[in-house]
Design a protein around this motif. Structure first.
Motif, PDB file in Angstrom:
ATOM      1  N   PHE A  49      -4.413   4.701 -12.231  1.00  0.00           N
ATOM      2  CA  PHE A  49      -4.161   6.125 -12.018  1.00  0.00           C
ATOM      3  C   PHE A  49      -4.519   6.948 -13.248  1.00  0.00           C
ATOM      4  O   PHE A  49      -4.371   6.489 -14.384  1.00  0.00           O
TER       5      PHE A  49
ATOM      6  N   TYR B  84      -4.022  -0.386  -8.630  1.00  0.00           N
ATOM      7  CA  TYR B  84      -4.770   0.868  -8.711  1.00  0.00           C
ATOM      8  C   TYR B  84      -4.576   1.443 -10.111  1.00  0.00           C
ATOM      9  O   TYR B  84      -3.462   1.414 -10.645  1.00  0.00           O
TER      10      TYR B  84
ATOM     11  N   PHE C 231      -5.989   2.037  -0.059  1.00  0.00           N
ATOM     12  CA  PHE C 231      -5.688   3.106  -1.011  1.00  0.00           C
ATOM     13  C   PHE C 231      -5.409   4.431  -0.295  1.00  0.00           C
ATOM     14  O   PHE C 231      -5.233   5.460  -0.954  1.00  0.00           O
TER      15      PHE C 231
ATOM     16  N   SER D 143       0.835  -1.199   0.000  1.00  0.00           N
ATOM     17  CA  SER D 143       0.000   0.000   0.000  1.00  0.00           C
ATOM     18  C   SER D 143       0.873   1.253   0.000  1.00  0.00           C
ATOM     19  O   SER D 143       0.596   2.226  -0.724  1.00  0.00           O
TER      20      SER D 143
ATOM     21  N   PHE E 246      -7.247  11.883  -6.922  1.00  0.00           N
ATOM     22  CA  PHE E 246      -7.714  10.588  -6.451  1.00  0.00           C
ATOM     23  C   PHE E 246      -9.119  10.335  -6.968  1.00  0.00           C
ATOM     24  O   PHE E 246     -10.039  11.097  -6.716  1.00  0.00           O
TER      25      PHE E 246
ATOM     26  N   TYR F 116      -2.826   5.661   1.215  1.00  0.00           N
ATOM     27  CA  TYR F 116      -1.547   6.316   0.906  1.00  0.00           C
ATOM     28  C   TYR F 116      -1.588   6.979  -0.469  1.00  0.00           C
ATOM     29  O   TYR F 116      -0.967   8.023  -0.683  1.00  0.00           O
ATOM     30  N   ILE F 117      -2.319   6.385  -1.395  1.00  0.00           N
ATOM     31  CA  ILE F 117      -2.499   7.002  -2.707  1.00  0.00           C
ATOM     32  C   ILE F 117      -3.285   8.301  -2.558  1.00  0.00           C
ATOM     33  O   ILE F 117      -2.916   9.346  -3.116  1.00  0.00           O
ATOM     34  N   GLN F 118      -4.362   8.237  -1.796  1.00  0.00           N
ATOM     35  CA  GLN F 118      -5.190   9.434  -1.601  1.00  0.00           C
ATOM     36  C   GLN F 118      -4.402  10.560  -0.937  1.00  0.00           C
ATOM     37  O   GLN F 118      -4.535  11.732  -1.303  1.00  0.00           O
TER      38      GLN F 118
ATOM     39  N   TYR G 137      -8.678  -2.563 -10.514  1.00  0.00           N
ATOM     40  CA  TYR G 137      -8.407  -2.223  -9.110  1.00  0.00           C
ATOM     41  C   TYR G 137      -8.417  -3.520  -8.305  1.00  0.00           C
ATOM     42  O   TYR G 137      -9.166  -4.448  -8.620  1.00  0.00           O
TER      43      TYR G 137
ATOM     44  N   ALA H  35       2.371   7.007  -6.676  1.00  0.00           N
ATOM     45  CA  ALA H  35       1.384   8.033  -7.021  1.00  0.00           C
ATOM     46  C   ALA H  35       2.029   9.412  -7.183  1.00  0.00           C
ATOM     47  O   ALA H  35       1.575  10.235  -7.982  1.00  0.00           O
TER      48      ALA H  35
ATOM     49  N   LEU I 105       2.489   1.780  -3.579  1.00  0.00           N
ATOM     50  CA  LEU I 105       1.635   2.459  -4.561  1.00  0.00           C
ATOM     51  C   LEU I 105       1.417   3.920  -4.196  1.00  0.00           C
ATOM     52  O   LEU I 105       1.261   4.765  -5.076  1.00  0.00           O
ATOM     53  N   GLY I 106       1.440   4.217  -2.895  1.00  0.00           N
ATOM     54  CA  GLY I 106       1.372   5.615  -2.480  1.00  0.00           C
ATOM     55  C   GLY I 106       2.593   6.392  -2.937  1.00  0.00           C
ATOM     56  O   GLY I 106       2.493   7.552  -3.365  1.00  0.00           O
TER      57      GLY I 106
END
Length: 260
Positions: free
Chosen positions: A110, A108, A248, A21, A259, A250-252, A231, A28, A24-25
């Protein structure tokens, strides 16, 4: 055979789930027009290794990279390359991380720059269908309940489901039983029970559900060349509840304005 995890093993699986997680963050922050997909792969590999993990896709059955890269019409298993991401692209980042003997899997899709309304709607619907599937993954339910929930949600919005590629169980190995299709009938398939850990991963096409496999034997694309979104979360059945091990968040946090 379905391998049920002990409470201690599920606790251990939270560790690679946290790392994937975070990976992917981190990615991003780099996804923008002008970056190459090979650069993203390097960033991911270094981040995983620096944090004590192993990039499980690298070398798996000959796969040459840390990340599966899914640009626009690529459904799954695309190779990182010198391809430069362009404004308006969508790019799915799918990978598996191993740490402390267990694995976690996550994907995810993007936005690269500004998306067309059609691509944004595809991504939003696919992501929503993931959570619809997770909601159906209740202890005592069956795999077909997940499959049907995802399919129904997407097809009502005029999208099509990839049928050749599925979700799966996960644990000490990347792919375990059971398969978790994104289409099917309610009330069929293995029953969800305490200790099961599965990956739910809708792969949804804007056009036809038909796919083609590239000559490299890995990259799966839509036959009609229209976009596909993907996803994925790693999900555990713990007692009488369902827990999403990946996140998700860390992506946000990295891209709050982009996002989806």
């Amino acid at each position: 055979m379905i391998y049920l995890k002990t409470p201690e093993e599920i606790e251990t699986m939270r560790i690679p789930a946290q790392l994937i997680s975070q990976t992917l963050g981190e990615l991003a922050k780099w996804i923008q027009p002008g970056v190459s997909t090979r650069k993203l792969d390097t960033i991911a590999r270094e981040f995983i290794l620096d944090n004590g993990g192993k990039p499980a896709c690298l070398g798996y059955e000959g796969f040459p990279a840390t990340l599966c890269i899914e640009v626009n019409e690529t459904v799954v298993h695309g190779f990182p390359s010198d391809r430069i991401l362009m404004d308006g692209d969508i790019v799915g980042i799918d990978t598996v991380v191993e740490k402390n003997g267990f694995m976690a899997d996550m994907c995810y899709t993007f936005a690269v720059g500004t998306l067309s309304p059609e691509k944004e709607a595809l991504c939003r619907t696919t992501k929503e269908s993931l959570y619809i599937g997770i909601e159906a993954a209740k202890p005592g339910a069956r795999i077909g309940d997940i499959s049907n929930a995802v399919q129904t949600y997407c097809e009502k919005r005029n999208y099509s489901m990839v049928r050749e590629m599925t979700g799966h169980g996960i644990g000490r190995r990347m792919h375990e039983s059971p398969e978790v299709p994104n289409y099917g009938r309610r009330g069929i398939g293995p029953r969800l029970q305490n200790g099961m850990v599965i990956c739910i991963e809708p792969m949804v096409n804007m056009g036809s559900r038909n796919i083609v496999i590239a000559p490299n034997g890995w990259e799966c694309r839509t036959r009609d060349g229209k976009p596909s979104a993907h996803y994925e979360h790693t999900v555990a059945i713990v007692g009488d509840s369902t827990e999403v091990l990946t996140t998700f968040d860390y992506i946000q946090q990295a891209i709050p304005d982009k996002f989806i």
